[in-house]
Design a protein around this motif. Structure first.
Motif, PDB file in Angstrom:
ATOM      1  N   THR A 142       1.746  11.868 -10.001  1.00  0.00           N
ATOM      2  CA  THR A 142       1.021  13.136  -9.881  1.00  0.00           C
ATOM      3  C   THR A 142       1.984  14.312  -9.984  1.00  0.00           C
ATOM      4  OG1 THR A 142      -0.703  12.142  -8.502  1.00  0.00           O
ATOM      5  CG2 THR A 142      -0.430  14.529  -8.373  1.00  0.00           C
TER       6      THR A 142
ATOM      7  N   GLN B 207       0.832  -1.211   0.000  1.00  0.00           N
ATOM      8  CA  GLN B 207       0.000   0.000   0.000  1.00  0.00           C
ATOM      9  C   GLN B 207       0.865   1.260   0.000  1.00  0.00           C
ATOM     10  OE1 GLN B 207      -2.486  -0.656   3.450  1.00  0.00           O
ATOM     11  NE2 GLN B 207      -4.118  -1.597   2.239  1.00  0.00           N
ATOM     12  N   ARG B 208       1.935   1.251   0.795  1.00  0.00           N
ATOM     13  CA  ARG B 208       2.843   2.407   0.819  1.00  0.00           C
ATOM     14  C   ARG B 208       3.506   2.604  -0.536  1.00  0.00           C
ATOM     15  NH1 ARG B 208       6.028   1.717   6.634  1.00  0.00           N
ATOM     16  NH2 ARG B 208       4.292   2.413   7.964  1.00  0.00           N
ATOM     17  N   SER B 209       3.910   1.501  -1.151  1.00  0.00           N
ATOM     18  CA  SER B 209       4.542   1.592  -2.459  1.00  0.00           C
ATOM     19  C   SER B 209       3.578   2.153  -3.500  1.00  0.00           C
ATOM     20  CB  SER B 209       5.034   0.202  -2.890  1.00  0.00           C
ATOM     21  OG  SER B 209       5.591   0.239  -4.184  1.00  0.00           O
ATOM     22  N   MET B 210       2.327   1.721  -3.444  1.00  0.00           N
ATOM     23  CA  MET B 210       1.321   2.212  -4.393  1.00  0.00           C
ATOM     24  C   MET B 210       1.065   3.699  -4.183  1.00  0.00           C
ATOM     25  SD  MET B 210      -1.330  -1.020  -4.413  1.00  0.00           S
ATOM     26  CE  MET B 210      -2.507  -0.191  -5.466  1.00  0.00           C
ATOM     27  N   ARG B 211       0.996   4.127  -2.914  1.00  0.00           N
ATOM     28  CA  ARG B 211       0.773   5.554  -2.637  1.00  0.00           C
ATOM     29  C   ARG B 211       1.952   6.385  -3.119  1.00  0.00           C
ATOM     30  NH1 ARG B 211      -1.503   3.663   2.341  1.00  0.00           N
ATOM     31  NH2 ARG B 211       0.490   4.031   3.404  1.00  0.00           N
ATOM     32  N   ALA B 212       3.159   5.879  -2.898  1.00  0.00           N
ATOM     33  CA  ALA B 212       4.348   6.603  -3.349  1.00  0.00           C
ATOM     34  C   ALA B 212       4.382   6.711  -4.865  1.00  0.00           C
ATOM     35  CB  ALA B 212       5.605   5.907  -2.837  1.00  0.00           C
ATOM     36  N   GLU B 213       3.978   5.638  -5.562  1.00  0.00           N
ATOM     37  CA  GLU B 213       3.976   5.665  -7.024  1.00  0.00           C
ATOM     38  C   GLU B 213       2.932   6.643  -7.553  1.00  0.00           C
ATOM     39  OE1 GLU B 213       5.013   4.452 -11.008  1.00  0.00           O
ATOM     40  OE2 GLU B 213       5.979   4.769  -9.073  1.00  0.00           O
ATOM     41  N   ARG B 214       1.750   6.668  -6.915  1.00  0.00           N
ATOM     42  CA  ARG B 214       0.724   7.635  -7.327  1.00  0.00           C
ATOM     43  C   ARG B 214       1.211   9.068  -7.110  1.00  0.00           C
ATOM     44  NH1 ARG B 214      -3.002   3.870  -5.003  1.00  0.00           N
ATOM     45  NH2 ARG B 214      -2.996   5.054  -3.041  1.00  0.00           N
ATOM     46  N   ALA B 215       1.872   9.292  -5.975  1.00  0.00           N
ATOM     47  CA  ALA B 215       2.388  10.635  -5.692  1.00  0.00           C
ATOM     48  C   ALA B 215       3.465  11.029  -6.710  1.00  0.00           C
ATOM     49  CB  ALA B 215       2.947  10.682  -4.275  1.00  0.00           C
TER      50      ALA B 215
END
Length: 218
Positions: free
Chosen positions: A38, A27-35
């Motif tokens: 963006t 989940q952290r990796s996915m959030r970092a990739e989205r950020a």
């Protein structure tokens, strides 16, 4: 019996804890990739660049792995008086034990005004240097012994390659002012390991290849 049950329960708790940690990490990796994406998209919009994902390009055939589906984020805009593309690229390799490794690269492409025949300038490894010492230079050699020791030129037309790689470009390579590169058609390309994370780094990433473009004859 109670001891066995306790050991089993402890083992199950460890497994559950590992699964929870894995889920949190994903989940952290996915959030970092989205950020990351963006941030790149916002920079592109602010600077008038285009932003796409999972595009296709002929020049992927000149990248490690030659993966036509390997492009991630692809950004294109005007920089240094030329059209420049900066892109994420990846490919996978498999080992003998069945495991796989994903290799990430940052690719920079400068669009030239005129098309050219294929030419590449690549850094020599130890085996390439040994082969040169044993068998001599190939027809694509420039005649500069230091350059020809450190770099090899790959081109179907040696005369065309020598016309492109003039004294100023040779000097730039010897001073490590420019990267390895390949040229085919109008696309001048280089790449290095890593992943594009900070859009403010784009001008610095593109500058060495733009220097190559400036040193090529028209």
């Amino acid at each position: 019996m109670d001891v066995v049950m306790l050991v089993g329960a402890a083992g199950a708790s460890v497994v559950v804890a590992l699964i929870v940690l894995l889920v949190v990490a994903v989940q952290r990796s996915m959030r970092a990739e989205r950020a990351r994406k963006t941030q790149l998209w916002e920079w592109s919009r602010a600077h008038g660049w285009s932003y796409t994902e999972r595009a296709r390009a002929e020049w992927t055939s000149r990248l490690p792995g030659r993966n036509p589906r390997g492009l991630g984020v692809v950004m294109t805009g005007h920089l240094g008086g030329r059209w420049v593309t900066v892109a994420d690229y990846k490919h996978e390799t498999s080992s003998s034990d069945g495991s796989s490794t994903t290799h990430h690269y940052i690719v920079i492409v400068v669009r030239l005004a005129q098309p050219h025949l294929p030419v590449s300038v690549l850094s020599r490894g130890s085996l390439s240097q040994l082969g040169r010492s044993l068998f001599g230079d190939k027809p694509t050699a420039t005649g500069n012994p230091t350059f020809d020791y450190r770099y090899r030129v790959v081109a179907p037309d040696p005369h065309y390659a020598r016309r492109l790689i003039g004294p100023q470009l040779i000097t730039a390579h010897l001073y490590n002012a420019v990267p390895h590169w390949s040229l085919a058609g109008q696309d001048l390309l280089t790449y290095h390991k890593g992943q594009l994370r900070h859009p403010k780094a784009i001008p610095a990433l593109a500058a060495p290849l733009l220097h190559v473009a400036e040193l090529l004859p028209p």
